[in-house]
Structures are given as C-alpha cells and as structure tokens.
Design a protein around this motif. Structure first.
Motif, PDB file in Angstrom:
ATOM      1  N   TYR A   1       0.826  -1.209   0.000  1.00  0.00           N
ATOM      2  CA  TYR A   1       0.000   0.000   0.000  1.00  0.00           C
ATOM      3  C   TYR A   1       0.861   1.260   0.000  1.00  0.00           C
ATOM      4  O   TYR A   1       0.589   2.218  -0.732  1.00  0.00           O
TER       5      TYR A   1
ATOM      6  N   PHE B   1      -7.714   2.689  -3.434  1.00  0.00           N
ATOM      7  CA  PHE B   1      -7.588   1.381  -2.793  1.00  0.00           C
ATOM      8  C   PHE B   1      -8.259   1.399  -1.418  1.00  0.00           C
ATOM      9  O   PHE B   1      -8.978   0.457  -1.059  1.00  0.00           O
ATOM     10  N   ARG B   2      -8.063   2.467  -0.652  1.00  0.00           N
ATOM     11  CA  ARG B   2      -8.716   2.559   0.665  1.00  0.00           C
ATOM     12  C   ARG B   2     -10.238   2.497   0.516  1.00  0.00           C
ATOM     13  O   ARG B   2     -10.912   1.767   1.235  1.00  0.00           O
TER      14      ARG B   2
ATOM     15  N   GLY C   1     -12.353  -0.647   0.168  1.00  0.00           N
ATOM     16  CA  GLY C   1     -12.721  -1.373   1.378  1.00  0.00           C
ATOM     17  C   GLY C   1     -14.167  -1.172   1.781  1.00  0.00           C
ATOM     18  O   GLY C   1     -14.676  -1.890   2.644  1.00  0.00           O
TER      19      GLY C   1
ATOM     20  N   LEU D   1      -2.832  -5.971  -6.427  1.00  0.00           N
ATOM     21  CA  LEU D   1      -3.775  -5.736  -5.339  1.00  0.00           C
ATOM     22  C   LEU D   1      -5.209  -5.983  -5.801  1.00  0.00           C
ATOM     23  O   LEU D   1      -6.116  -6.115  -4.977  1.00  0.00           O
TER      24      LEU D   1
ATOM     25  N   ALA E   1      -8.075  -3.339   3.116  1.00  0.00           N
ATOM     26  CA  ALA E   1      -8.564  -2.061   2.611  1.00  0.00           C
ATOM     27  C   ALA E   1      -9.690  -1.521   3.485  1.00  0.00           C
ATOM     28  O   ALA E   1      -9.789  -0.298   3.709  1.00  0.00           O
TER      29      ALA E   1
ATOM     30  N   ALA F   1     -10.046   2.070   5.190  1.00  0.00           N
ATOM     31  CA  ALA F   1     -11.189   2.942   4.898  1.00  0.00           C
ATOM     32  C   ALA F   1     -11.821   3.484   6.174  1.00  0.00           C
ATOM     33  O   ALA F   1     -12.370   4.593   6.178  1.00  0.00           O
TER      34      ALA F   1
END
Length: 1016
Positions: free
Chosen positions: A540, A551-552, A555, A590, A610, A614
């Motif tokens: 990450y 990417f966060r 989640g 990922l 993730a 988040a």
C-alpha cells in the motif's frame, strides 16, 4: 503387444493388488466379471458377454440397438434386434443384480444404457491411474509417477476387447493403442530416465519396439537413453536403421524429425568435453535458497515454465519469464521449486539474487547484481569500470549459459539495465508488479501466481501442523478457506496452530474468523513483523497517492467483485481515470480481473485490509453514500428497462458523483442484476445495520422481479422482511403496506400459506386507509390467491371477479392478465377445462400485448396442461413447443420453466416417451430445488419416479420417491406422502410394479390437483 509384462518391485505389486481388488469388470483382455473375488464370466453365454463388453466401453451412454449390432456382429445379425436385446438386458440384469455396488441396466428408446461406477472397470481405472501419474510427474514426484504408471500398465491382460473381432471393436482397439497405451508407456520411460533408471527404460523400449517399430517417439526415447549412458555408437546405428526404414516407407516428415533430433544430440556432446590446460576453470554455482519439503500445487505453472524455457524438452534456450502475483502468494517458492527441478539441464550452474524491490532495505541495483554474480561464478580478475564488469559477466554467460533467478524486482526500470548483461542465460523474474513495460518492450511472457485451492491449502496445513488431529479435517478446510489460498497466511496460521498443541483447531477457526486477527497473525515481537498486515502495508505504501486513495475506498465495497462504474462512484470521478487507476492496482496485484473488461476483484484478505484503511478515511462517509445511490439508481434503471410494464417505487434523487448506469436491452439489465446480486444483498444488509431505512425498503422492490426470474426466492423473502421493517421504522405507510404485500405474495409462492396470510392481512388493513387503488387491488388479488391455496374456491372466484372489474376500471393490463390466469387455475381445480382454456387464453393475449415473455411461458404451460387433461394431445404438443421456443438462457424465467417442464414430463409420458418424461421431470426438480419451491420439487420427483419405473430403473425410482416423500411430509402433505409410500412398497417388492394411471388428490388442496398426474 501381447502381455508384455516384466517383474515389478514388491511395492508396485502391493499397489497392483490393491487396485485390482476394487475391479468388478475387465475389458483390457478377455471380458471378465468378478463377484466377491470370484470370476463368474464363464457362466455367461458368449454373446451376452460381448454385449456387456460393449456397454462397459460406454458406461453412462445410451447405445442404440443398431450401434450394439455393429459392435457385436459383422455378419448375420439377428432379424429382430429389439427382441434380442430386450432378452439380453433381462438376462444381464440377473447377473448384475448380484454385484456390489449394483450396476443399473435400462432399456431406453430402442437402446441399452448401463449405469456403473467407472472405477470398477479396469480400462477406466487405467486412465485414472495415468492422470494421477502425470500429476505426480508435473509436481516433481517422479518415483510415485513411476509406481502409478506401472500399476496402470499392469492392468492390461491381453488384447483389449479380445472377445470381439468386429470392425468397430478393432477401430477402438487401435485408438486405445495409439492414443493411450503407447503414451502411457512413454510416460513410464520418461520418468525412468528422469530417475536415471536407464536399464529399466531400455527393457521397456525393447518390448515396445518389437510391436511398434519404427515409431518415431520410441526411437527418440531410445536414442536419448543411449546418449545418457554414453553408448554413442549404438545411438548412431539405431538412428541410421530407423531413418532408412522411415524413408523407405515414404514417412519423410518423420524421418526428418528423427534426423533433427539426432543432430541435436550430437551437438549436445560438446558440453560434456573436459578442457585440459588453459586458464583455471570457472566454478559451477548451485546457489538457490533451501526448498520447502511440503510444496503443494502449482503444477500448471511448473509445466508452463518448462515449456517457455525449453527445459521440458531437455533443451533449455535463452529466455526471460516473469512470475508476478500478490504479496505472500508464493512467487519465490514456486520459482525456487522449478529452478531446483530444472538445474540438471544447466551444467554451467544456477544463480539466485534477491533484488529487494519490495523490502524496506535498500534494493539491489544492477551493478550490485553484476558484482554478486561475478563473485559466485569465481571470477577473480580486477576490473574497476562498472561497464567493464558488466561486459565481463555477459561474456562469461555467453560462453556458459546458466539458469538465473531474479527475485522481487521492484518494477520494469529496475531490470532494464541488468537483463542485457545476462547473455544467453535462462532468466526467471519474480515481482509483485506485472512488469508490463518490460513484457511489452521485450516480448517477455508473464505468468500470474494465484492463490492455492482450498484442497491444496488444507494439504499444506496438514503437512505443517502434523497428523495428530485426525478429526480436524473440516477445521483444516475452513482455515484454508479463511486464508484464501495465500501460502504466507497458511504458513503463519500453521505455525500458530502447531504451538497450540492442546487446543482444538475449531477454537483457532473461531478466532481467525475476525479479519483483524487473521491479518495480525505473525506479529509476535520476534524480529521484523512478518504478518499479512505488514506485507500488505508495504504494498500500500508503494502506491501513488491517488491510487492509494482509491484502494482505501474499495474497502467500502460489500463484495469482492465490482464494476469500474461502481468504483467511479466511490471516488466521484469519471469512469476513464478510475479505470486507469484500477488497472494500475491490477498491475500491483492488489486487484485482479475475473474475465470481463470492466470488472475487478479483490482477494478477501486484501479487501479486509482495505476496509481497515477505509475506517480511518475522512471521505469514507460521502463515498459510501455515493456508492449506495449508484446501486439504488442503477437498479431503478435496470428495473425500468427489464420490466417496463411494472410500476417502480419512488426513488429520491442521487447525490452528486453517483452516476448510475443505463441499459439498452432487457438482457443487459437482467445480466446486471445477476452479476451484482451479491453486492445488492450486501448493501441491503449494510442499510439495515446502519438505519438507512429508505434504501432498505426501496432496493428490494427494484430487485425482486429480476431475482424471481433467477429463482432466488429465499433472498426475496428475506429482503422484503427487511423492507417492511425498514418502512415501518421510517413511518412510510404506503411503503410498509407494499412491502408486506410483496412479502406475502412470495411466501405464497413458497407455500407458506399461514405465514403469508398474516402479512397480507396487515397489508390490507394499511392499504384500506390509503388512497392507493393499485396497491389495494394488488393485495386483494393475493388474498384471492390465498383463498384458492386454502381450497376455498368459491370465495376465490368472487374475489377474483371483483379484482378483475377494478383492474379494468383503472386499465391495469398487467393485473388483468394475472387475474385471468388465476381464474384459469381455479377452473382447472374444478376440472372445468373449457373455461380454464378461455381464461388462460385471455391472459396470454394480454401478456403478448405487454411483451412479458416469462408470463407468456406460464400461460402457455397451463394451456398445454389443460389440452393434455382434455385429451387433445396434438394441441398440447404444439402449445408446449411454443413455450419451449420462448425459453432463453439469457432471459431466465425459473418459475415458468418449472411449471413448463413438469407439464412436459406428463405429456411425454402420455406419448410413451418415458426417457423424455424423465428428462423434463429431472429439469423441473432441479430448478425447483434451486428456487426453494418444495412442493414443485416433490411433484417433479414423483413424476420422475414413475418414469424410472417405466424404464425398468427400479432403484432410481425408489431413490427419488424417498426424497419426494420426505419433502411432502416436511410440508404436512401426509396423504400425498402416503400415496408415494404405496408406490415404493410395490416397486421394492419382488413382482412387477403396479403403476396407477391417475393420481388421486390427497387432501383436496387445489395446487395438488393442478400440478400434475403420475405417469401411466
């Protein structure tokens, strides 16, 4: 090739004994039958044995009498094939009934069908053993591969199907020899050579060549073995003899293939010459990390590496291959495993460098790699210029190509300068990134290393934990599932389990169901953090800020798979930049793409990581609201496209940035509903948990019609239960009444009559207080259906009549069609088939006007049933054909299909096509089971049982009837269950079964009367 056996080791003999102990039938030689260890085929007439042999070649397949004739008789077949084969079948059944497990032999549509466990036939056991042998070969277990191949070959007792001399049997024999027998022997020879058992390989080749000389593949194997034991004169002599014979037989291509192979062998001899004098020899490095002893799986990757590098042919060539994958997925382990197996093909040596591309330590630069490799090779000269050292390494590797493993490359740029210095070597690179630039620019093939299967993961855990917990197989599988097939996670969990000697694995399973706990396993203070959380964090932290932000937010997704449009709603951006970022996350492993251009998937553990990120993102709340609105409004667009004739619930406007999708066709809309069903259900759960009541009651009304098409009735009932509760919390009386009504409607479809009644009464009470004519009409229609289900036909007709007038007043064509259809059902319940046909015809005409295809299928199915009941078989057949023509895979209609298949089963039975009846009854039962429609499943199973009886398949009939009885008893249908129990008693008795020609209603409920009669 005659018998062709030579002595085996004691271990192989034991394996052969175990294998043969489970065989009932032999066709790899003269036909044999074993009963309790005793051979009984001598008591059977030769023609019967020949017929059985043909059926054993084709288990599970219907063979027509004409086909059987061509296999058994070349001349003078019997005049009456049907009588002959019916007699054969009767006599063979008496033999087969004495075997355990008992095979089933049925007469089907002027043919015979033998149902038997293939593992009890030596030929199919031969094939299974070879599959296992090849798997062991691919996994590097050559000793086990040899044992399995020898066991398979030992099953052949003579010429296959030796009792048959027809053209058909001869053609089958030739195909077996060419496609299975010779390849099986070649597999054994190759494995013997691999283990340097050259004498055994030559003996095997001697036997084969006596029968099949000059087969090119056999000659090539012999030349390779002779070359390996330095018998070079024999290599030349055998080559010349075979080459001349092939040319003399005009097999020019085969001769040239053999010549090229011989030339390659001659050239390879130069690498075995020892140089005397000159400069001191360069050392031969064998520098690889220690291999793990419990390596599992990866056979496809190992084979692909063999093929891409030439190692599989024993002739390695200059090549570069990339192995990429998620952190912890086993890239390095796979590369090392393959390199250790391939090292024998690289006499100059093997080099390994850990490039530290994803490590917190400084990465290994190209100059560092050059110096490291020069040292391992043993170069002692002094060259101060880095370019000079790189050139020296290139010269050395040009002269003596090696196998080189470059582990953990950071990106393509990390390798651009290094690769040219590696000369003619074979290079395998591992990386967490796909190295797209390198692969495209230099045409480098790339292989993705994916997670292990659950079975492979459980095997790895078993090896690591040890065999002291024999009762923990289920827990091991669940642990493997929780770890998602990631070897790092499996290793960390295995280490923890091994320490907890006294604790049951089930307690560890309960602990690791929490994603946070699973991600943190490995954080114990002993050295660097080796947990999944630490590994994923390093991935990450290497992302650019915009990619890290996306990417966060991923989640927040309720499921592991999602579309690019949904991801764009998370960020509030357009699809194009979002797609680019998603593709970069795919490049970093990922994310992955499951096969569609604009859909992406995250591994469960990565998604859990993730989600934790988040939870600390300040923009997560707005992103989640955009995502909820995206799904709600996309569902509305899909609903209006797929069901334009139905009313849609009112939906509040979407927030900014939540751009819903549009659909051009009904097929596209339904496909979206099916693809996104898990995410839609996931968001419904989230909305209920977080008190988002508007979303929670609106979404089920948009998804139910599509889910009903797919037969997802349980999901619909759960969703409407939540919708009614959410609407009540919000104080929206109309929404609550509509949700209660729809919940009652679908419960009626599940035959939960009493439960449905309670919800419909609540809905009627609320609707009566509202100014909502369509809603009130809908509830009354469902209450009329409820009365019909209860057997109150007069009351149902009265209510339907009132509803029909109301529907006509407001010009609601959809409900007019539904009411006409229901009135037709009541007429069927009363055996008023003419009136029923009129009502179903009216319903069909309106549904054709509306373009409602699934509803048209339902009306046609009922018209077909009415015509059949009225004795108009030709009309019924035409109606059934019209209905079948409307069924389409891309536009599912599960409830209508269940009814149609049930009616078709009855119709085919009327026409004495019991095979067709069984086929349609089986389809109806399978669909009904999947849709959770118990009564419909039991009815179809009852029909299937009668079809089995008429086909002479008594055991199968008893099996499905027992299942139908269980369903009817569980639903309180005792009289119906009792009728089937009587059939069971008759069929299981010694005499021929007495099958009734009509079904008597058990407790008078209308759906029992109308759902079908048994086959007579």
């Amino acid at each position: 090739m005659g018998n062709g056996w030579h002595s085996r080791s004691a271990a192989v003999g034991e394996v052969i004994g175990r294998v043969c102990a489970h065989i009932n039938f032999g066709i790899l030689g003269k036909t044999t039958i074993e009963q309790h260890g005793q051979r009984i085929e001598r008591r059977i007439a030769p023609r019967l044995l020949q017929a059985l042999a043909v059926l054993l070649v084709h288990p599970g397949q219907r063979l027509s009498f004409t086909t059987l004739e061509s296999w058994i008789w070349d001349k003078r077949p019997p005049r009456d094939l049907a009588t002959t084969f019916h007699s054969y079948a009767h006599r063979l059944r008496r033999v087969l009934d004495s075997l355990e497990p008992r095979p089933s032999l049925a007469t089907v549509d002027r043919g015979l069908l033998l149902e038997v466990d293939r593992r009890k036939i030596d030929y199919f056991l031969f094939r299974d053993l070879l599959v296992k042998a090849r798997r062991c070969r691919d996994e590097g277990d050559h000793d086990q591969a040899i044992e399995l191949a020898e066991s398979a070959l030992a099953l052949k007792r003579g010429e296959p199907l030796a009792d048959l001399n027809t053209d058909a049997a001869s053609a089958w024999r030739q195909a077996i020899v060419r496609n299975e027998w010779i390849p099986a022997n070649l597999l054994l020879v190759d494995e013997q050579v691999q283990r340097e058992r050259f004498s055994a390989a030559l003996l095997r080749l001697d036997e084969l060549e006596r029968q099949y000389w000059p087969d090119v593949n056999l000659v090539k194997r012999r030349l390779r073995v002779l070359h390996a034991v330095d018998r070079h004169e024999e290599v030349t002599d055998r080559f010349l003899a075979a080459y001349r014979e092939l040319r003399g037989a005009c097999e020019d291509e085969a001769a040239e293939e053999l010549r090229r192979f011989h030339d390659d062998l001659r050239k390879s001899r130069r690498y075995r010459v020892t140089v005397i004098g000159g400069p001191p020899p360069i050392s031969v490095p064998r520098q690889l990390p220690r291999a793990i002893s419990d390596f599992v799986g990866r056979g496809d990757l190992l084979r692909a590496l063999d093929n891409m590098t030439g190692v599989g042919e024993g002739k390695p060539r200059p090549a570069v291959v990339v192995l990429s994958g998620l952190a912890g997925v086993g890239k390095t382990t796979t590369a090392v495993r393959w390199a250790r197996q391939a090292a024998r093909c690289f006499p100059a040596g093997v080099l390994f460098a850990e490039l530290r591309g994803s490590s917190p330590a400084p990465r290994m630069e190209p100059d560092d790699v050059v110096d490291f490799f020069l040292g391992k090779i043993g170069f002692s000269g002094h060259i101060t210029n880095p370019a000079g050292r790189a050139e020296k390494l290139r010269e050395l590797l040009e002269e003596r190509p090696m196998l080189i493993v470059l582990d953990d490359a950071q990106n393509s740029d990390h390798l651009q300068e290094l690769l040219p210095t590696l000369g003619e070597s074979t290079v395998v690179i591992t990386s967490r990134h796909r190295l797209t630039e390198l692969c495209v620019r230099h045409a480098v093939p790339s292989l993705s290393v994916g997670p292990l299967t659950v079975e492979e993961g459980a095997a790895l855990l078993t090896e690591r934990i040890g065999g002291r917990r024999p009762g923990d197989a289920g827990a091991l599988r669940e642990l493997a599932h929780l770890c998602g097939g990631i070897p790092l996670a499996l290793s960390l969990v295995a280490e923890r389990a091994a320490r907890l000697v006294g604790a049951p694995l089930s307690s560890l399973v309960r602990q690791l169901r929490d994603p946070e706990t699973l991600l943190s396993v490995g954080t114990d203070g002993d050295g660097p953090d080796s947990s999944l959380d630490a590994v994923f964090t390093s991935c990450y932290c290497a992302l650019p800020p915009s990619n890290a932000s996306l990417f966060r937010l991923l989640g927040l997704m309720p499921g592991a798979e999602f579309s690019v449009e949904a991801a764009a709603a998370l960020t509030g951006e357009d699809v194009r930049p979002t797609r680019r970022r998603l593709d970069e996350l795919v490049g970093a492993h990922l994310l992955e793409q499951p096969g569609e251009v604009d859909r992406y998937r995250a591994h469960d553990l990565v998604l859990g990581f993730a989600a934790r990120l988040a939870s600390g993102d300040s923009g997560a709340g707005q992103a989640r609201q955009r995502l909820l609105d995206f799904y709600l409004h996309t569902a509305e667009h899909a609903y209006r496209t797929a069901f334009p004739h139905l009313l849609a619930p009112p939906i509040s406007p979407a927030v900014s940035g939540a751009a819903p999708m549009d659909f051009e066709t009904e097929r596209d809309a339904l496909r979206w509903f099916f693809t996104e069903r898990h995410n839609l259900n996931g968001f419904l759960d989230y909305a209920v948990r977080t008190g988002n009541h508007g979303f929670a009651w609106q979404l089920p009304h948009l998804t139910a019609a599509a889910f009903e098409r797919f037969g997802l009735h349980r999901e619909i009932v759960i969703a409407f239960s939540r919708a009614a509760e959410a609407a009540g919390y919000e104080g929206d009386k109309r929404a609550e009444a509509v949700s209660l009504n729809d919940l009652g409607y679908f419960l009626l479809g599940q035959d939960e009559v009493d439960v449905a009644a309670a919800y419909l009464e609540r809905a009627l009470k609320i609707m009566s207080e509202l100014d909502f004519p369509v809603g009130l009409l809908t509830v009354k229609v469902n209450i009329a259906q409820l009365q019909r289900k209860r057997g109150h036909l007069d009351l149902a007709v009265t209510l339907y009549g009132e509803c029909l007038m109301a529907a006509q007043e407001i010009d609601d064509r959809t409900r007019q069609a539904n009411i006409e259809h229901h009135l037709g059902e009541v007429c069927v319940d009363r055996r008023q088939f003419g009136a029923a046909a009129d009502h179903f015809g009216q319903a069909l005409a309106i549904r054709e006007e509306l373009g409602d295809v699934p509803a048209q299928i339902g009306s046609l199915a009922e018209l077909c049933a009415v015509a059949r009941a009225d004795g108009r078989v030709t009309v019924a057949t035409e109606l059934a054909a019209r209905a079948l023509a409307l069924l389409r895979d891309d536009l599912p209609a599960v409830p209508a299909a269940i009814r149609l298949y049930t009616v078709l089963a009855e119709l085919r039975a009327d026409l004495k096509d019991f095979g067709g009846a069984a086929q349609f009854a089986r389809r109806a039962a399978e669909l009904a089971k999947r849709a959770g429609k118990g009564d419909s499943e039991a009815v179809a199973l009852d029909l299937l049982g009668h079809a089995h009886v008429r086909l002479g398949e008594r055991s199968a009939a008893c099996q499905v009837w027992r299942r139908a009885t269980q369903i009817f008893l569980a639903r309180g249908r005792t009289r119906r269950a009792a009728l089937i129990t009587e059939h069971l008693a008759e069929v299981c008795a010694a005499g021929p079964p007495s099958v009734p020609t009509a079904r008597e209603p058990d407790d008078g409920t209308p759906e029992e009367i109308s759902e079908g009669r048994p086959i007579g």
